[in-house]
Design a protein around this motif. Structure first.
Motif, mmCIF file in Angstrom:
data_model
loop_
_atom_site.group_PDB
_atom_site.id
_atom_site.type_symbol
_atom_site.label_atom_id
_atom_site.label_comp_id
_atom_site.label_asym_id
_atom_site.label_seq_id
_atom_site.Cartn_x
_atom_site.Cartn_y
_atom_site.Cartn_z
ATOM 1 N N THR A 94 0.843 -1.198 0.000
ATOM 2 C CA THR A 94 0.000 0.000 0.000
ATOM 3 C C THR A 94 0.877 1.247 0.000
ATOM 4 O O THR A 94 2.064 1.200 0.325
ATOM 5 C CB THR A 94 -0.930 0.044 1.222
ATOM 6 N N GLN A 95 0.261 2.369 -0.328
ATOM 7 C CA GLN A 95 0.985 3.629 -0.344
ATOM 8 C C GLN A 95 1.462 3.990 1.070
ATOM 9 O O GLN A 95 2.575 4.476 1.243
ATOM 10 C CB GLN A 95 0.092 4.732 -0.905
ATOM 11 N N ARG A 96 0.632 3.736 2.074
ATOM 12 C CA ARG A 96 1.038 4.033 3.451
ATOM 13 C C ARG A 96 2.250 3.190 3.858
ATOM 14 O O ARG A 96 3.137 3.659 4.550
ATOM 15 C CB ARG A 96 -0.115 3.781 4.417
ATOM 16 N N PHE A 97 2.294 1.944 3.409
ATOM 17 C CA PHE A 97 3.436 1.089 3.716
ATOM 18 C C PHE A 97 4.699 1.680 3.091
ATOM 19 O O PHE A 97 5.757 1.729 3.719
ATOM 20 C CB PHE A 97 3.187 -0.334 3.198
ATOM 21 N N GLU A 98 4.585 2.145 1.857
ATOM 22 C CA GLU A 98 5.734 2.753 1.180
ATOM 23 C C GLU A 98 6.175 4.037 1.880
ATOM 24 O O GLU A 98 7.364 4.296 2.028
ATOM 25 C CB GLU A 98 5.411 3.023 -0.296
ATOM 26 N N LEU A 99 5.210 4.852 2.329
ATOM 27 C CA LEU A 99 5.551 6.065 3.082
ATOM 28 C C LEU A 99 6.254 5.709 4.390
ATOM 29 O O LEU A 99 7.220 6.353 4.785
ATOM 30 C CB LEU A 99 4.299 6.888 3.369
ATOM 31 N N HIS A 100 5.759 4.670 5.061
ATOM 32 C CA HIS A 100 6.374 4.211 6.304
ATOM 33 C C HIS A 100 7.821 3.769 6.053
ATOM 34 O O HIS A 100 8.726 4.134 6.802
ATOM 35 C CB HIS A 100 5.548 3.070 6.899
ATOM 36 N N LYS A 101 8.035 2.993 4.998
ATOM 37 C CA LYS A 101 9.393 2.544 4.673
ATOM 38 C C LYS A 101 10.303 3.736 4.388
ATOM 39 O O LYS A 101 11.451 3.769 4.824
ATOM 40 C CB LYS A 101 9.377 1.596 3.466
ATOM 41 N N ARG A 102 9.785 4.720 3.653
ATOM 42 C CA ARG A 102 10.581 5.906 3.328
ATOM 43 C C ARG A 102 10.928 6.682 4.603
ATOM 44 O O ARG A 102 12.050 7.142 4.774
ATOM 45 C CB ARG A 102 9.822 6.790 2.353
ATOM 46 N N ALA A 103 9.963 6.803 5.506
ATOM 47 C CA ALA A 103 10.202 7.505 6.772
ATOM 48 C C ALA A 103 11.253 6.771 7.597
ATOM 49 O O ALA A 103 12.165 7.392 8.152
ATOM 50 C CB ALA A 103 8.902 7.649 7.559
ATOM 51 N N GLN A 104 11.147 5.452 7.682
ATOM 52 C CA GLN A 104 12.108 4.655 8.439
ATOM 53 C C GLN A 104 13.513 4.789 7.845
ATOM 54 O O GLN A 104 14.482 4.952 8.566
ATOM 55 C CB GLN A 104 11.698 3.184 8.462
ATOM 56 N N ALA A 105 13.607 4.716 6.543
ATOM 57 C CA ALA A 105 14.912 4.810 5.874
ATOM 58 C C ALA A 105 15.538 6.175 6.113
ATOM 59 O O ALA A 105 16.740 6.277 6.366
ATOM 60 C CB ALA A 105 14.756 4.544 4.379
#
Length: 141
Positions: free
Chosen positions: A21-32
């Motif tokens: 999902t888009q939220r999952f991708e945003l979460h990954k980007r934030a974590q990175a």
């Protein structure tokens, strides 16, 4: 440590974002971005083409999870006996009011105040009207 991992007390399981999902991708980007040593100002900027409400929602949930874990590590040292007042130093005392059980600002021991606060925040985060789990459904403020 038993108290830290008791889900009815201080530890709350992380809210999961569905892979793909888009939220999952945003979460990954934030974590990175948080683990990469980059400039924090640029790390928290809204990515191009993303919804600001979705971006903020992801960070609010992550922040809550991190604060909850930090609180879980110190709560055994802050008891009603050792921390009889919720304060921000000698000049500030925090009082709890929820308009349900505590209709007026009420002085509470720090652990009781923190438990009420963390429970209140969790209710807000799990409220679909405030933090919907579907992308693009956050209310515009």
């Amino acid at each position: 440590l038993k108290q830290v991992f008791n889900k009815d007390k201080t530890f709350r399981p992380k809210r999961k974002f569905e892979p793909g999902t888009q939220r999952f991708e945003l979460h990954k980007r934030a974590q990175a971005s948080l683990n990469s040593g980059v400039d924090l100002k640029s790390a928290v900027q809204l990515p191009s083409g993303e919804d600001q409400n979705d971006w903020v929602a992801v960070h609010v949930v992550d922040f809550f999870n991190r604060i909850n874990l930090i609180y879980g590590t110190i709560c055994e040292f802050c008891t009603e006996r050792t921390c009889p007042v919720m304060s921000g130093g000698p000049k500030y005392e925090y009082r709890w009011q929820d308009d349900i059980k505590y209709k007026k600002p009420t002085a509470l021991p720090a652990p009781q105040y923190m438990n009420l606060l963390m429970d209140w925040i969790e209710v807000q985060i799990n409220n679909e009207d405030i933090f919907p789990t579907r992308v693009g459904k956050c209310k515009k403020q």
